[in-house]
Design a protein around this motif. Structure first.
Motif, PDB file in Angstrom:
ATOM      1  N   PHE A  10     -42.918  19.903 -48.524  1.00 27.21           N
ATOM      2  CA  PHE A  10     -41.567  20.222 -48.063  1.00 27.21           C
ATOM      3  C   PHE A  10     -40.871  18.979 -47.504  1.00 27.21           C
ATOM      4  CE2 PHE A  10     -38.409  21.806 -45.072  1.00 27.21           C
ATOM      5  CZ  PHE A  10     -37.712  22.683 -45.885  1.00 27.21           C
ATOM      6  N   THR A  11     -41.591  18.219 -46.686  1.00 29.05           N
ATOM      7  CA  THR A  11     -41.031  16.983 -46.119  1.00 29.05           C
ATOM      8  C   THR A  11     -40.700  15.981 -47.226  1.00 29.05           C
ATOM      9  OG1 THR A  11     -42.254  17.315 -44.065  1.00 29.05           O
ATOM     10  CG2 THR A  11     -41.479  15.072 -44.522  1.00 29.05           C
ATOM     11  N   VAL A  58     -42.908  23.686 -57.495  1.00 29.40           N
ATOM     12  CA  VAL A  58     -42.628  22.475 -58.260  1.00 29.40           C
ATOM     13  C   VAL A  58     -41.794  21.557 -57.386  1.00 29.40           C
ATOM     14  CG1 VAL A  58     -41.372  21.593 -60.276  1.00 29.40           C
ATOM     15  CG2 VAL A  58     -42.684  23.700 -60.472  1.00 29.40           C
ATOM     16  N   LEU A  59     -42.096  20.277 -57.418  1.00 30.19           N
ATOM     17  CA  LEU A  59     -41.249  19.263 -56.799  1.00 30.19           C
ATOM     18  C   LEU A  59     -40.468  18.632 -57.946  1.00 30.19           C
ATOM     19  CD1 LEU A  59     -40.588  17.930 -54.081  1.00 30.19           C
ATOM     20  CD2 LEU A  59     -42.245  16.175 -54.651  1.00 30.19           C
ATOM     21  N   ILE A  66     -37.639  21.186 -53.878  1.00 30.74           N
ATOM     22  CA  ILE A  66     -38.787  22.072 -54.034  1.00 30.74           C
ATOM     23  C   ILE A  66     -38.288  23.322 -54.747  1.00 30.74           C
ATOM     24  CG2 ILE A  66     -38.517  23.231 -51.805  1.00 30.74           C
ATOM     25  CD1 ILE A  66     -41.558  23.144 -51.534  1.00 30.74           C
ATOM     26  N   GLU A  67     -39.120  23.876 -55.614  1.00 29.61           N
ATOM     27  CA  GLU A  67     -38.702  25.045 -56.395  1.00 29.61           C
ATOM     28  C   GLU A  67     -39.914  25.925 -56.644  1.00 29.61           C
ATOM     29  OE1 GLU A  67     -36.611  27.459 -57.219  1.00 29.61           O
ATOM     30  OE2 GLU A  67     -35.226  25.957 -58.020  1.00 29.61           O
ATOM     31  N   SER A  68     -39.690  27.225 -56.652  1.00 26.93           N
ATOM     32  CA  SER A  68     -40.759  28.155 -57.029  1.00 26.93           C
ATOM     33  C   SER A  68     -40.556  28.510 -58.497  1.00 26.93           C
ATOM     34  CB  SER A  68     -40.721  29.412 -56.166  1.00 26.93           C
ATOM     35  OG  SER A  68     -39.689  30.268 -56.575  1.00 26.93           O
ATOM     36  N   SER A  69     -41.541  29.134 -59.060  1.00 28.48           N
ATOM     37  CA  SER A  69     -41.437  29.544 -60.466  1.00 28.48           C
ATOM     38  C   SER A  69     -41.219  31.044 -60.560  1.00 28.48           C
ATOM     39  CB  SER A  69     -42.704  29.129 -61.217  1.00 28.48           C
ATOM     40  OG  SER A  69     -43.833  29.720 -60.622  1.00 28.48           O
ATOM     41  N   SER A  70     -40.552  31.613 -59.577  1.00 27.46           N
ATOM     42  CA  SER A  70     -40.394  33.066 -59.502  1.00 27.46           C
ATOM     43  C   SER A  70     -39.188  33.584 -60.284  1.00 27.46           C
ATOM     44  CB  SER A  70     -40.293  33.504 -58.034  1.00 27.46           C
ATOM     45  OG  SER A  70     -39.144  32.924 -57.438  1.00 27.46           O
ATOM     46  N   TYR A  71     -38.818  32.879 -61.343  1.00 23.17           N
ATOM     47  CA  TYR A  71     -37.679  33.283 -62.167  1.00 23.17           C
ATOM     48  C   TYR A  71     -38.171  34.046 -63.385  1.00 23.17           C
ATOM     49  CZ  TYR A  71     -34.953  30.094 -59.332  1.00 23.17           C
ATOM     50  OH  TYR A  71     -34.339  29.475 -58.276  1.00 23.17           O
ATOM     51  N   GLN A  78     -39.860  27.068 -68.353  1.00 26.31           N
ATOM     52  CA  GLN A  78     -39.154  25.785 -68.412  1.00 26.31           C
ATOM     53  C   GLN A  78     -39.321  24.999 -67.120  1.00 26.31           C
ATOM     54  OE1 GLN A  78     -35.137  26.966 -69.303  1.00 26.31           O
ATOM     55  NE2 GLN A  78     -35.524  27.154 -71.498  1.00 26.31           N
ATOM     56  N   ILE A  79     -39.184  25.659 -65.985  1.00 23.40           N
ATOM     57  CA  ILE A  79     -39.304  24.999 -64.686  1.00 23.40           C
ATOM     58  C   ILE A  79     -40.695  24.385 -64.528  1.00 23.40           C
ATOM     59  CG2 ILE A  79     -39.509  25.508 -62.202  1.00 23.40           C
ATOM     60  CD1 ILE A  79     -37.039  27.381 -62.622  1.00 23.40           C
ATOM     61  N   ILE A  80     -41.718  25.144 -64.892  1.00 19.90           N
ATOM     62  CA  ILE A  80     -43.090  24.646 -64.759  1.00 19.90           C
ATOM     63  C   ILE A  80     -43.355  23.515 -65.756  1.00 19.90           C
ATOM     64  CG2 ILE A  80     -45.529  25.259 -65.045  1.00 19.90           C
ATOM     65  CD1 ILE A  80     -44.749  28.072 -63.956  1.00 19.90           C
ATOM     66  N   GLU A  81     -43.012  23.726 -67.036  1.00 16.87           N
ATOM     67  CA  GLU A  81     -43.301  22.723 -68.055  1.00 16.87           C
ATOM     68  C   GLU A  81     -42.505  21.435 -67.868  1.00 16.87           C
ATOM     69  OE1 GLU A  81     -42.732  24.631 -71.847  1.00 16.87           O
ATOM     70  OE2 GLU A  81     -44.644  25.710 -71.707  1.00 16.87           O
ATOM     71  N   ARG A  82     -41.240  21.558 -67.493  1.00 19.54           N
ATOM     72  CA  ARG A  82     -40.382  20.381 -67.340  1.00 19.54           C
ATOM     73  C   ARG A  82     -40.528  19.719 -65.973  1.00 19.54           C
ATOM     74  NH1 ARG A  82     -34.811  23.051 -69.776  1.00 19.54           N
ATOM     75  NH2 ARG A  82     -35.419  23.003 -71.979  1.00 19.54           N
ATOM     76  N   GLY A  83     -41.043  20.452 -65.000  1.00 16.19           N
ATOM     77  CA  GLY A  83     -41.160  19.917 -63.647  1.00 16.19           C
ATOM     78  C   GLY A  83     -39.796  19.727 -63.004  1.00 16.19           C
TER      79      GLY A  83
END
Length: 171
Positions: A10-11, A58-59, A66-71, A78-83
């Motif tokens: 997070f920091t 994901v950072l 910071i992002e979660s993959s809860s979509y 896409q969020i996970i694969e692309r980072g």
């Protein structure tokens, strides 16, 4: 990930977002980037909860958010694969679209909803029915139904250059 690892992530996210803000050029780009940082900061409890649920975090390699993959799909994958965070993933998708109607003027996206000269309610029109004169590819037209999209972030400007301009009325 442990609570200590989450705190470090997070920091790191906030520090990277601060650096990202410094890369933006226009006032609108800076405003959008600061808004993203504010969103991350204000939702720390949400990110922490996502981590506790075991949701992958994901950072973003583009902006640092910071992002979660809860979509829902296809965004989750896409969020996970692309980072990328949702925002940067959306811009990546937007650039991939070949939208012949998309207008980019001074780094901002607009859409022409079609001139409505006889509209009885101007408050239902883009920009309240204000008339705009636009030139694109040598074609000039007027519309009273222009809609504002978003300002293209600095890192995407080379892939989404201006393709139109506002024509000033001659006096």
């Amino acid at each position: 990930m442990s609570e200590q690892e989450f705190e470090m992530l997070f920091t790191e996210s906030l520090l990277k977002l601060d650096m990202y803000i410094a890369t933006q050029i226009t006032k609108r780009q800076i405003f959008q980037a600061k808004g993203r940082r504010h969103h991350v900061e204000r939702n720390k409890a949400f990110w922490k909860h996502q981590n506790e649920k075991g949701e992958p975090l994901v950072l973003c390699k583009q902006c640092g958010a910071i992002e979660s993959s809860s979509y829902c799909e296809p965004y989750k994958t896409q969020i996970i694969e692309r980072g990328l965070c949702y925002h940067c993933n959306s811009w990546t998708n937007e650039i991939a679209k070949d939208d012949p109607k998309r207008l980019v003027i001074d780094g901002h996206i607009y859409g022409d909803g079609g001139n409505q000269p006889n509209a009885s309610r101007k408050d239902f029109l883009g920009f309240g029915g204000h008339v705009w004169t636009i030139e694109r590819d040598g074609k000039v037209w007027q519309t009273n139904n222009l809609w504002s999209g978003s300002t293209v972030p600095a890192e995407y400007r080379d892939r989404m250059p201006d393709n139109a301009r506002f024509v000033k009325a001659s006096k």
